[in-house]
Motif scaffolding. Structure first.
Motif, mmCIF file in Angstrom:
data_model
loop_
_atom_site.group_PDB
_atom_site.id
_atom_site.type_symbol
_atom_site.label_atom_id
_atom_site.label_comp_id
_atom_site.label_asym_id
_atom_site.label_seq_id
_atom_site.Cartn_x
_atom_site.Cartn_y
_atom_site.Cartn_z
ATOM 1 N N ARG A 12 0.642 -1.366 -0.012
ATOM 2 C CA ARG A 12 0.157 -0.032 -0.141
ATOM 3 C C ARG A 12 0.884 1.174 0.062
ATOM 4 O O ARG A 12 2.096 1.004 0.545
ATOM 5 C CB ARG A 12 -0.855 0.032 1.044
ATOM 6 N N LEU A 13 0.464 2.167 -0.664
ATOM 7 C CA LEU A 13 1.066 3.279 -0.681
ATOM 8 C C LEU A 13 1.568 4.096 0.682
ATOM 9 O O LEU A 13 2.499 4.617 1.017
ATOM 10 C CB LEU A 13 0.516 4.389 -1.596
ATOM 11 N N GLU A 16 4.287 2.445 6.167
ATOM 12 C CA GLU A 16 5.521 3.008 6.583
ATOM 13 C C GLU A 16 6.715 2.346 6.450
ATOM 14 O O GLU A 16 7.695 2.697 6.618
ATOM 15 C CB GLU A 16 5.044 3.651 7.979
ATOM 16 N N LYS A 17 6.462 0.974 6.127
ATOM 17 C CA LYS A 17 7.712 0.204 5.864
ATOM 18 C C LYS A 17 8.709 0.694 4.663
ATOM 19 O O LYS A 17 9.655 0.601 4.737
ATOM 20 C CB LYS A 17 7.170 -1.080 5.886
ATOM 21 N N TYR A 18 7.732 1.189 3.844
ATOM 22 C CA TYR A 18 8.353 1.383 2.469
ATOM 23 C C TYR A 18 8.364 2.775 2.055
ATOM 24 O O TYR A 18 9.459 3.213 1.240
ATOM 25 C CB TYR A 18 7.505 0.828 1.436
ATOM 26 N N PHE A 19 7.307 3.800 2.535
ATOM 27 C CA PHE A 19 7.217 5.007 2.168
ATOM 28 C C PHE A 19 7.140 6.026 3.305
ATOM 29 O O PHE A 19 6.639 5.813 4.529
ATOM 30 C CB PHE A 19 5.885 5.136 1.285
ATOM 31 N N LYS A 20 7.542 7.299 3.022
ATOM 32 C CA LYS A 20 7.286 8.328 4.050
ATOM 33 C C LYS A 20 6.473 9.492 3.155
ATOM 34 O O LYS A 20 7.057 9.912 2.073
ATOM 35 C CB LYS A 20 8.526 9.026 4.578
ATOM 36 N N LEU A 21 5.349 9.639 3.403
ATOM 37 C CA LEU A 21 4.417 10.663 2.854
ATOM 38 C C LEU A 21 4.555 11.759 3.710
ATOM 39 O O LEU A 21 4.281 11.759 4.734
ATOM 40 C CB LEU A 21 2.833 10.052 2.936
ATOM 41 N N GLN A 22 4.263 12.919 3.006
ATOM 42 C CA GLN A 22 4.206 14.061 3.929
ATOM 43 C C GLN A 22 3.706 15.100 2.816
ATOM 44 O O GLN A 22 3.824 15.359 1.894
ATOM 45 C CB GLN A 22 5.522 14.683 3.996
#
Length: 108
Positions: A12-13, A16-22
């Motif tokens: 999934r986008l 948090e294991k793969y992505f940091k969204l801000q």
């Protein structure tokens, strides 16, 4: 050379294991000074750049994704830039940003 996808797993986008969204910052373009840093907005044109300003709020090497206006417009930003309020930036922990960018574009 064929790409072997047998060991790939769904993700999934927002994982948090793969992505940091801000989310971007709410600051009116009219109140900013002209400068050298791209101001990334929701335009689908020009790599998302709608102006150049004197400050930045992201270091670069991120994907910018519009969630208003031209929803789904996404670009790879290599240099420092200012992410406007209708932009989410995506930092991939394992640095496969171009691969993710291609797949994001295919969704919209």
């Amino acid at each position: 050379m064929m790409l072997n996808t047998d060991s790939w797993k769904p993700f999934r986008l927002g994982d948090e294991k793969y992505f940091k969204l801000q989310r971007g910052e709410s600051k009116y373009l009219k109140s900013m000074c002209v400068g050298d840093y791209p101001y990334i907005s929701t335009t689908r044109d020009n790599n998302g750049i709608c102006a150049y300003v004197s400050e930045y709020n992201r270091e670069g090497n991120l994907i910018s994704l519009a969630y208003d206006g031209s929803i789904g417009a996404c670009f790879y930003q290599t240099e420092p830039f200012f992410a406007s309020e209708k932009i989410v930036t995506i930092d991939l922990m394992q640095r496969k940003l171009r691969f993710v960018l291609i797949n994001l574009r295919a969704q919209f």
